[in-house]
Design a protein around this motif. Structure first.
Motif, PDB file in Angstrom:
ATOM      1  N   THR A 522      17.554 -19.914   8.962  1.00 17.70           N
ATOM      2  CA  THR A 522      16.679 -20.938   9.543  1.00 17.70           C
ATOM      3  C   THR A 522      15.328 -20.972   8.844  1.00 17.70           C
ATOM      4  O   THR A 522      14.755 -22.049   8.629  1.00 17.70           O
ATOM      5  CB  THR A 522      16.497 -20.670  11.044  1.00 17.70           C
ATOM      6  OG1 THR A 522      17.781 -20.512  11.657  1.00 17.70           O
ATOM      7  CG2 THR A 522      15.766 -21.821  11.712  1.00 17.70           C
ATOM      8  N   ASN A 548      19.995 -27.436  18.057  1.00 17.76           N
ATOM      9  CA  ASN A 548      18.747 -27.007  18.707  1.00 17.76           C
ATOM     10  C   ASN A 548      17.754 -26.414  17.699  1.00 17.76           C
ATOM     11  O   ASN A 548      16.978 -25.516  18.030  1.00 17.76           O
ATOM     12  CB  ASN A 548      19.022 -25.989  19.819  1.00 17.76           C
ATOM     13  CG  ASN A 548      19.793 -26.599  20.978  1.00 17.76           C
ATOM     14  OD1 ASN A 548      19.683 -27.796  21.242  1.00 17.76           O
ATOM     15  ND2 ASN A 548      20.590 -25.789  21.659  1.00 17.76           N
ATOM     16  N   HIS A 549      17.779 -26.912  16.495  1.00 15.17           N
ATOM     17  CA  HIS A 549      16.820 -26.465  15.475  1.00 15.17           C
ATOM     18  C   HIS A 549      15.622 -27.420  15.504  1.00 15.17           C
ATOM     19  O   HIS A 549      15.422 -28.244  14.607  1.00 15.17           O
ATOM     20  CB  HIS A 549      17.475 -26.458  14.093  1.00 15.17           C
ATOM     21  CG  HIS A 549      18.677 -25.580  13.991  1.00 15.17           C
ATOM     22  ND1 HIS A 549      18.602 -24.199  14.055  1.00 15.17           N
ATOM     23  CD2 HIS A 549      20.000 -25.874  13.849  1.00 15.17           C
ATOM     24  CE1 HIS A 549      19.809 -23.690  13.936  1.00 15.17           C
ATOM     25  NE2 HIS A 549      20.690 -24.678  13.822  1.00 15.17           N
ATOM     26  N   SER A 577       8.812 -26.501  27.719  1.00 11.23           N
ATOM     27  CA  SER A 577       8.377 -25.109  27.737  1.00 11.23           C
ATOM     28  C   SER A 577       7.615 -24.779  29.010  1.00 11.23           C
ATOM     29  O   SER A 577       7.663 -23.646  29.495  1.00 11.23           O
ATOM     30  CB  SER A 577       7.505 -24.818  26.507  1.00 11.23           C
ATOM     31  OG  SER A 577       8.227 -25.009  25.311  1.00 11.23           O
ATOM     32  N   GLU A 585      17.928 -25.983  25.485  1.00 14.05           N
ATOM     33  CA  GLU A 585      17.804 -24.577  25.115  1.00 14.05           C
ATOM     34  C   GLU A 585      16.741 -24.425  24.027  1.00 14.05           C
ATOM     35  O   GLU A 585      16.827 -25.040  22.968  1.00 14.05           O
ATOM     36  CB  GLU A 585      19.146 -24.057  24.598  1.00 14.05           C
ATOM     37  CG  GLU A 585      19.119 -22.586  24.211  1.00 14.05           C
ATOM     38  CD  GLU A 585      20.448 -22.110  23.669  1.00 14.05           C
ATOM     39  OE1 GLU A 585      20.516 -20.973  23.191  1.00 14.05           O
ATOM     40  OE2 GLU A 585      21.432 -22.901  23.732  1.00 14.05           O
ATOM     41  N   THR A 587      14.496 -21.864  21.584  1.00 14.39           N
ATOM     42  CA  THR A 587      14.454 -20.532  20.972  1.00 14.39           C
ATOM     43  C   THR A 587      13.050 -19.957  20.966  1.00 14.39           C
ATOM     44  O   THR A 587      12.878 -18.768  20.705  1.00 14.39           O
ATOM     45  CB  THR A 587      14.969 -20.607  19.524  1.00 14.39           C
ATOM     46  OG1 THR A 587      14.183 -21.564  18.788  1.00 14.39           O
ATOM     47  CG2 THR A 587      16.432 -21.042  19.500  1.00 14.39           C
ATOM     48  N   GLN A 588      12.041 -20.771  21.227  1.00 12.30           N
ATOM     49  CA  GLN A 588      10.670 -20.308  21.292  1.00 12.30           C
ATOM     50  C   GLN A 588       9.879 -21.212  22.222  1.00 12.30           C
ATOM     51  O   GLN A 588      10.342 -22.295  22.611  1.00 12.30           O
ATOM     52  CB  GLN A 588      10.029 -20.304  19.901  1.00 12.30           C
ATOM     53  CG  GLN A 588       9.756 -21.710  19.347  1.00 12.30           C
ATOM     54  CD  GLN A 588       9.001 -21.664  18.037  1.00 12.30           C
ATOM     55  OE1 GLN A 588       9.580 -21.355  17.015  1.00 12.30           O
ATOM     56  NE2 GLN A 588       7.719 -21.954  18.065  1.00 12.30           N
TER      57      GLN A 588
END
Length: 1005
Positions: A522, A548-549, A577, A585, A587-588
């Protein structure tokens, strides 16, 4: 046997005598026989003889594949058996080793030189470049040099530990093989350095390679060393048996073994190429274009198979590395043939490696073949690429050389070379699909695309640059320009379809991004999108969303100048967030500050989009947002107007932060706007409290404190407009500050004293006025503000009587028609005349340097009863406090004139004491200064008198410095230095000339 590198051809058979030595000269064979004769054989098809061919053509005549016949016999050529012969082609000499070393001229075989000292020599080595000959006899090594027509001259002779079995030149030195070891003999001083021991079975064997290195035999192993005897890391040649002789003919090494001749490649790992079986081989020798194999009574020639045929054999047998090595040996004139062969072999080899799991090596050969990336991507059907006008044709690359030299019928991998029909089908078996999309396969694809990317991206960027230049100079078509939007140099939006390089770059970057994501790289994918890229937006957007990138998706939008889409996505991610139950979803965690960071580069490009999306984070990150506006140099008026329309509740916050961070950068209009906002909020608050009967003048809210601070600290607003908005019965402190800005100091002080009853505020007000006027007007005039305060304290009745009336007159004064943005420069035009009238009417209440004797004269016609009432209300204690605290700022004489006659002198001691001390000190200082100036004046007069006493003596020898004539009795002038004397007329003429020249220069200018 891997392939046939040499063809064995019988040249001579059934000779009547035994062969001792053999050599080739042009296309002829020179054979030394046991009977001492030298027989010369030539090809049967050739009619030329040794002595008939011209010298210029001899070097170009190779050995022929025809049977050889006897041409000439030289009887008595040698007395003893011939050990060796060698043709020195550059010198047209034949070197022979028999009972000694002799040299004969070619082609007539005339004796040229005989080295008698070489009697008993068993080995020798010739250095053709330098013309040096070294030979060994018993335990001695001799070196001779060829001196042209003068023969050979001895150079050196050295002793060695044992009998030399083999030797060869290695640069400037000599490598010798004695009975038990190899040594390097220094040809200059005879020093010996050991290399390593020789073998136990076979005698030492030293062979020189074309590269200058040496091949040293150790039984059945050939060890490679450099010219200094150091072992090389390329490995060792392992023969099947210990060779008796080795002949080097690139790219092969041919060894004479006891039972056969073995041919190996000179490339690591030195594989076996061919084995040729002969019986009773006596020796092998390197000919012009072949290897000569000598038996007792017959001669064979090992002629190399043409490289093209060898390449076909190697490719068909799957030995691709050896085939590629042979391609490099093709002559330069066949460069196109060489390139086509190499490309075809690389492609075949790549497919072979790919199908056998060596993916990275396969990609290296695809890179070497310079095949189109679409051809390789056809091996990856799951990689989605944009539609392209560039169609890969696998067959075109496979058959590019033609069947003449690379027939697919002869290849064992012909079935593997038809990927066009199998690899492009999406209904392949799941096992094959899984194999082709494995991690290792994709990693190999990533490396392949990265290697190809530099060149392709460079061409695409060059195309874009050429297009921009063409547009700039006016060579682009107007219709074409109007039909396509402009694109940024970094992004890849709306690429014209006829852009071949950029189309290929789009395919490459789109495939590379997918491969990086599928292999979990990534970070590398993000770096790809951050730089110059040509990723297809539609395809990559779908892939990045499904995976989800989101960071990569943001960079994709950014690189293609899709800032609105990027900011919408980023805002959505920030909101997700914050949510406790996000719908996607993540990732951060995405923070509002990320929106600000994204907007920073856009401030100078698209300020409106910055304003639009900054509203989303202005409440949560006000300071960072204001810093964004400031760092981006967005006009403050534009920001304020946008906030006023879309986020009025944040307008005051923006102006506050703007003022605190850049006080000088905010204009008068914005200052006026901010004060108006504060005032509106304060008035609303005041109306609410009045309605509830809870109003108190001494109540302060945060907004009111901000309003007071702004009224006092900034000067860009219009006080006349604000004064009209204030209620008449409240907000006196704000009214006082506004009156102060209008230079209505008396009215402002009256409000502090009689309305607010806060003497401290009145005194602070006077301090501000005094300090601000120090640099603008004399301190004496600035001190009058304190006298005005004293007058207000001493005449309370008159002040309170007129204050409301005068304020009403100010409010009712017409002002220029302007909104909140009226500039402070309009104040003088709109209110100047009225303010002048007011100040003129109140002139009798101001204190001037020639003021009256008492405060009574400052009234405006009041009778005695009024005076008594005024005196009774006088705030004498406040007056004394002002005098005591600000004695150094108040004109003492003026202040004393204002005080009532009933004032006790004892109360004035704290005021008069320091005042008198300061006055006395000033008087003393002035007296000292006056005395010093008088003394300086006297000194100056004394110097003047002294200078006037100067005496000039004129004699008959004095000459005029200008005309060089004697002064005589003429009128003269003396220059200030006292030494230069000139005629007065000369002096006057010189002064006139200087004045005239200066005037002329001024006219010219």
């Amino acid at each position: 046997m891997v392939h046939t590198a040499y063809d064995s051809v019988e040249l001579l058979t059934n000779l009547s005598t035994t062969i001792d030595a053999i050599e080739s000269y042009n296309s002829n064979l020179l054979i030394s026989c046991t009977d001492g004769s030298l027989k010369i054989y030539g090809p049967e098809s050739s009619t030329s003889s040794v002595d008939q061919s011209p010298p210029s053509d001899r070097s170009s005549q190779p050995l022929k594949r025809d049977p050889y016949v006897l041409i000439r016999t030289v009887n008595g050529f040698s007395r003893r058996p011939m050990l060796a012969m060698e043709v020195l082609g550059s010198r047209e000499l034949l070197l022979s080793v028999s009972e000694s070393i002799a040299f004969h001229k070619l082609p007539n075989m005339e004796t040229f030189a005989v080295i008698t000292k070489a009697k008993g020599a068993n080995v020798y080595s010739w250095d053709d470049r330098r013309g040096f000959l070294c030979f060994a006899r018993q335990r001695r090594v001799c070196i001779y040099r060829h001196e042209g027509g003068r023969g050979f001259v001895e150079v050196k002779e050295f002793g060695v530990p044992d009998t030399v079995k083999s030797m060869s030149w290695c640069g400037e030195n000599i490598c010798i093989g004695i009975r038990r070891e190899y040594m390097i003999l220094n040809a200059s001083n005879g020093a010996l350095s050991e290399i390593f021991p020789s073998g136990r079975i076979a005698p030492p064997l030293v062979v020189s390679l074309p590269s200058g290195e040496l091949l040293l035999g150790k039984d059945n192993i050939g060890v490679l060393v450099d010219q200094n005897g150091k072992l090389l890391q390329e490995g060792r040649i392992c023969w099947s048996e210990a060779p008796a002789a080795v002949v080097i003919q690139k790219p092969y090494a041919t060894a004479l073994l006891p039972r056969h001749i073995e041919i190996r490649s000179l490339r690591v790992p030195y594989p076996l190429i061919q084995t040729v079986v002969f019986r009773d081989v006596c020796r092998i020798h390197h000919g012009n274009n072949a290897i000569i194999v000598s038996l007792k009574n017959s001669v064979y020639g090992l002629f190399p198979v043409p490289l093209g045929a060898q390449i076909v054999q190697l490719t068909a047998s799957g030995n691709f590395e050896e085939a590629l090595a042979l391609c490099k040996l093709l002559p330069p004139e066949d460069s196109s043939l060489r390139a086509s062969k190499e490309q075809s072999i690389h492609i075949r080899y790549a497919h072979y490696l790919f199908e056998n799991g060596s993916y990275e090596e396969a990609m290296e050969h695809f890179v070497a073949s310079q095949v189109e990336i679409t051809y390789v991507l056809s091996l990856y059907p799951s990689i989605v690429i944009p539609k392209s006008s560039v169609v890969s044709e696998p067959d075109k690359f496979l058959d590019i050389g033609g069947e003449a030299y690379l027939s697919r019928d002869n290849s064992g991998i012909s079935d593997e070379m038809e990927p066009s029909s199998n690899l492009l089908e999406y209904d392949e078996s799941s096992a094959l699909e899984s194999k082709k999309m494995s991690h290792n396969t994709l990693m190999a694809l990533v490396k392949f695309l990265q290697k190809k990317r530099i060149n392709i991206i460079g061409k695409a960027a060059a195309e874009g640059t050429d297009e921009v230049i063409s547009d700039a100079v006016g060579h682009a078509f107007v219709s074409y320009e109007s039909s396509r939007p402009k694109r940024s140099t970094k992004g890849r939006v709306n690429i014209p379809l006829d852009s071949g390089a950029r189309e290929m770059a789009a395919i490459l970057d789109t495939a590379l991004l997918q491969a990086l994501l599928l292999t979990g790289q990534t970070t590398a994918a993000l770096d790809l999108l951050k730089g110059l890229n040509y990723c297809d937006v539609k395809i990559c957007e779908e892939i990045l969303r499904n995976g989800n990138h989101y960071l990569c998706l943001l960079e994709l939008y950014k690189s293609n100048s899709l800032h609105r889409e990027a900011l919408k996505l980023l805002h959505h991610l920030v909101e997700e967030s914050k949510s406790d139950e996000p719908k996607i979803e993540l990732t951060q965690k995405f923070k509002p500050e990320m929106i600000i960071e994204y907007l920073k580069p856009l401030c100078g490009v698209d300020p409106m989009i910055v304003l639009e999306f900054s509203m989303l984070v202005l409440e949560s990150c006000p300071t960072q947002t204001i810093e964004l506006f400031l760092s981006g140099n967005i006009p403050a008026d534009l920001v304020n107007s946008y906030l006023k329309q879309h986020a009025p509740n944040m307008q005051a916050t923006y102006l506050e932060l703007m003022l605190s961070m850049n006080e000088n950068g905010i204009s008068g209009n914005l200052q006026n706007e901010m004060v108006q906002i504060y005032l509106s909020e304060v008035l609303d608050w005041y109306a609410d409290l009045v309605a509830q009967n809870k109003w108190d003048e001494k109540t302060y809210t945060p907004t009111r404190k901000k309003l007071l601070s702004a009224l006092e600290g900034i000067s860009g607003y219009t006080p006349e407009v604000l004064l009209k908005r204030l209620p008449t019965t409240a907000l006196f402190e704000e009214r006082a500050l506004l009156l102060g800005k209008m230079n209505q100091h008396e009215l402002a002080l009256s409000i502090y004293v009689h309305k607010l009853h806060v003497p401290e505020l009145a005194l602070s007000y006077c301090d501000r006025v005094y300090e601000s006027g120090l640099n603008q007007q004399p301190a004496k005039a600035s001190g009058n503000i304190y006298l005005t305060l004293l007058q207000i304290y001493l005449n309370p009745r008159r002040t309170t009587k007129n204050i409301e009336k005068r304020i009403s007159n100010l409010v009712l004064t017409p002002t220029p028609k302007a909104g909140w943005s009226s500039a402070k420069g309009n104040k003088g035009r709109g209110l100047g005349k009225k303010i002048a009238d007011i100040e003129g009417a109140a002139e009798d209440t101001r204190i001037s340097p020639s003021g009256t004797d008492s405060g009574k004269s400052d009234g405006d016609g009041d009778d005695d009863a009024g005076d008594d009432e005024g005196i009774s209300n006088v705030k004498l204690d406040a007056v004394l406090d002002v005098l005591i605290q600000r004695w150094d700022r108040v004109n003492g004489a003026q202040a004393l004139k204002l005080l009532p006659k009933e004032t006790k002198l004892q109360n004035l001691v704290p005021f008069l004491g320091p005042l008198l001390r300061k006055t006395s000190e000033a008087h003393r200082n002035l007296s000292v200064i006056r005395r010093l100036r008088e003394s300086e004046n006297l000194q100056t007069k004394d110097e003047l008198y002294r200078q006037r006493k100067a005496v000039v003596k004129i004699t008959a020898d004095n000459m005029c410095s200008l005309c060089n004539k004697k002064i005589g009795t003429s009128v003269f002038a003396v220059y200030p230095n006292g030494n230069t004397i000139v005629h007065f007329l000369c002096f006057r003429d010189s002064q006139n000339m200087k004045a005239t020249g200066k005037g002329r220069r001024q006219i010219i200018r």
